[in-house]
Scaffold this motif. Structure first.
Motif, PDB file in Angstrom:
ATOM      1  N   CYS A 160      36.527  34.345  36.729  1.00  0.00           N
ATOM      2  CA  CYS A 160      37.231  35.628  36.890  1.00  0.00           C
ATOM      3  C   CYS A 160      36.404  36.685  36.188  1.00  0.00           C
ATOM      4  CB  CYS A 160      38.619  35.541  36.259  1.00  0.00           C
ATOM      5  SG  CYS A 160      39.288  37.177  35.923  1.00  0.00           S
TER       6      CYS A 160
ATOM      7  N   ASN B 230      43.896  30.844  43.398  1.00  0.00           N
ATOM      8  CA  ASN B 230      43.039  32.033  43.573  1.00  0.00           C
ATOM      9  C   ASN B 230      41.887  31.739  44.535  1.00  0.00           C
ATOM     10  OD1 ASN B 230      44.576  32.411  41.169  1.00  0.00           O
ATOM     11  ND2 ASN B 230      43.153  33.994  40.475  1.00  0.00           N
TER      12      ASN B 230
ATOM     13  N   GLU C  90      41.604  31.387  32.084  1.00  0.00           N
ATOM     14  CA  GLU C  90      40.395  31.829  32.798  1.00  0.00           C
ATOM     15  C   GLU C  90      39.327  32.361  31.841  1.00  0.00           C
ATOM     16  OE1 GLU C  90      41.674  34.672  35.706  1.00  0.00           O
ATOM     17  OE2 GLU C  90      42.855  33.205  36.795  1.00  0.00           O
TER      18      GLU C  90
ATOM     19  N   CYS D 193      41.813  44.524  35.800  1.00  0.00           N
ATOM     20  CA  CYS D 193      41.315  43.921  37.038  1.00  0.00           C
ATOM     21  C   CYS D 193      41.141  45.043  38.076  1.00  0.00           C
ATOM     22  CB  CYS D 193      42.306  42.869  37.533  1.00  0.00           C
ATOM     23  SG  CYS D 193      41.862  42.257  39.171  1.00  0.00           S
TER      24      CYS D 193
ATOM     25  N   CYS E 109      39.603  39.230  44.815  1.00  0.00           N
ATOM     26  CA  CYS E 109      39.574  38.490  43.547  1.00  0.00           C
ATOM     27  C   CYS E 109      38.191  37.848  43.446  1.00  0.00           C
ATOM     28  CB  CYS E 109      40.665  37.426  43.559  1.00  0.00           C
ATOM     29  SG  CYS E 109      40.550  36.240  42.211  1.00  0.00           S
ATOM     30  N   SER E 110      37.560  37.960  42.272  1.00  0.00           N
ATOM     31  CA  SER E 110      36.196  37.416  42.144  1.00  0.00           C
ATOM     32  C   SER E 110      36.198  35.891  42.294  1.00  0.00           C
ATOM     33  CB  SER E 110      35.568  37.828  40.808  1.00  0.00           C
ATOM     34  OG  SER E 110      36.254  37.233  39.732  1.00  0.00           O
TER      35      SER E 110
HETATM   36 FE1  SF4 Z   1      41.107  37.561  40.301  1.00  0.00          FE
HETATM   37 FE2  SF4 Z   1      40.501  37.880  37.748  1.00  0.00          FE
HETATM   38 FE3  SF4 Z   1      41.680  39.857  39.052  1.00  0.00          FE
HETATM   39 FE4  SF4 Z   1      43.045  37.622  38.446  1.00  0.00          FE
HETATM   40  S1  SF4 Z   1      42.219  39.125  37.009  1.00  0.00           S
HETATM   41  S2  SF4 Z   1      43.052  38.685  40.410  1.00  0.00           S
HETATM   42  S3  SF4 Z   1      41.434  36.076  38.666  1.00  0.00           S
HETATM   43  S4  SF4 Z   1      39.620  39.029  39.450  1.00  0.00           S
END
Ligand code: SF4
Ligand code: 13P
Length: 320
Positions: free
Chosen positions: A181, A123, A209, A278, A95-96
């Protein structure tokens, strides 16, 4: 087992039937996030946003938790239920936001602000959670921040946009970590204005986000579960959905008569660039889910001292 052995599938295997067989044999429960591909959502025992998934992971009595989501979510399951085996379809599903806030950097920020309480968005890694006073999710962030005394200064990490949004809602200043994100920040204000003009009957709903210039056009802002509930209960016929496109599958199921529109991203329509997907969530596939159930790996393992340190702020949130 070698990686290339692991990914070999027996020919002609009926994956869904095999998953069903293994789920019973292993006494496993499959937990999935709304951003997973439709096939995974359809066979999950429990589907939810990150808050509901943490609650479900805490109470399950299954021997094995198969976590179809991203790494920090599976880690949370292990933190709250260490007796269970927790496996993930793909260990690389990160996850960023979690990447944006490593524990050593947060520790340095915290040391510079010793009178501040740390609120950490779920997160983030277990090591980052362990430094927090309390965890929040997008579904309970206002409640969590409001639970701290009004004169308590706060450091909020890692999502700057979620922090700004709650800060405005509660009229409360917080120091914000600059994480974002990578998916939600791609939504584009001009394209949303254009889309709203084209579809005057549509409501724009968004995940917190998203950037503030996008959120100010939203008719409703909430976590994935809250967005779903809104679409189900609101009488409007059309919705422009400002979050990861995986959620459209459940939205269409619970509100079959409504028109759902993917949010245009930075380069134009979402179809041309998959801006609203994502890349980490999408690493999980039905094949990998079958394999992790079969091999009981990759597994989330955690040092007990770290687990206990991360559990404390999580329990504080869950108690709310
Ligand atoms: Fe992470 Fe964004 Fe993916 Fe959610 S959508 S898991 S915040 S990178
Ligand atoms: P939720 O808290 O709504 O499940 O969101 C998690 C997430 O990763 C959003 O990008």
């Amino acid at each position: 087992m070698m990686d290339n052995e692991r990914i070999q599938m027996p020919e002609g295997q009926d994956l869904k039937a095999e998953i069903e067989r293994l789920r019973k044999e292993r006494n496993a429960v499959i937990l999935a996030h709304y951003y997973q591909e439709s096939e995974i959502q359809d066979l999950a025992d429990f589907l939810g946003d990150s808050l509901a998934l943490a609650q479900a992971a805490r109470t399950t009595e299954a021997d094995v938790i198969v976590f179809a989501g991203v790494h920090f979510m599976a880690e949370t399951a292990k933190i709250v239920n260490p007796e269970r085996i927790v496996v993930v379809p793909d260990m690389e599903a990160g996850c960023s936001l979690a990447d944006a806030c490593p524990a050593d950097k947060l520790a340095a920020w915290k040391a510079d602000h010793s009178d501040h309480a740390v609120v950490a968005y779920i997160n983030c890694s277990a090591a980052t959670k362990a430094l927090a006073d309390i965890i929040c999710t997008s579904g309970n962030v206002a409640k969590v921040v409001a639970s701290l005394p009004a004169d308590q200064p706060i450091l909020f990490a890692p999502d700057r946009n979620l922090g700004k949004w709650v800060s405005k809602q509660l009229d409360r200043e917080m120091e914000l970590w600059p994480g974002t994100c990578e998916v939600h920040v791609r939504f584009n204000e001009e394209k949303i204005i254009e889309e709203k003009k084209l579809r005057p009957a549509a409501l724009f709903i968004a995940h917190p986000e998203c950037e503030p210039n996008v959120l100010r056009h939203a008719d409703f802002i909430g976590s994935t579960a809250q967005l779903l509930a809104f679409v189900k209960d609101c009488p409007a016929p059309e919705f422009i959905v400002g979050t990861e496109m995986g959620i459209l599958h459940q939205m269409q199921k619970i509100a079959p008569g409504k028109t759902l529109i993917r949010t245009p991203g930075v380069t134009g329509g979402p179809e041309c660039c998959a801006c609203d997907q994502c890349p980490y969530m999408r690493l999980n596939t039905l094949e990998k889910l079958y394999l992790c159930l079969r091999d009981l790996e990759p597994r989330i393992e955690m040092d007990e001292e770290l687990r206990l340190a991360a559990l404390k702020p999580l329990e504080r949130m869950l108690a709310l």
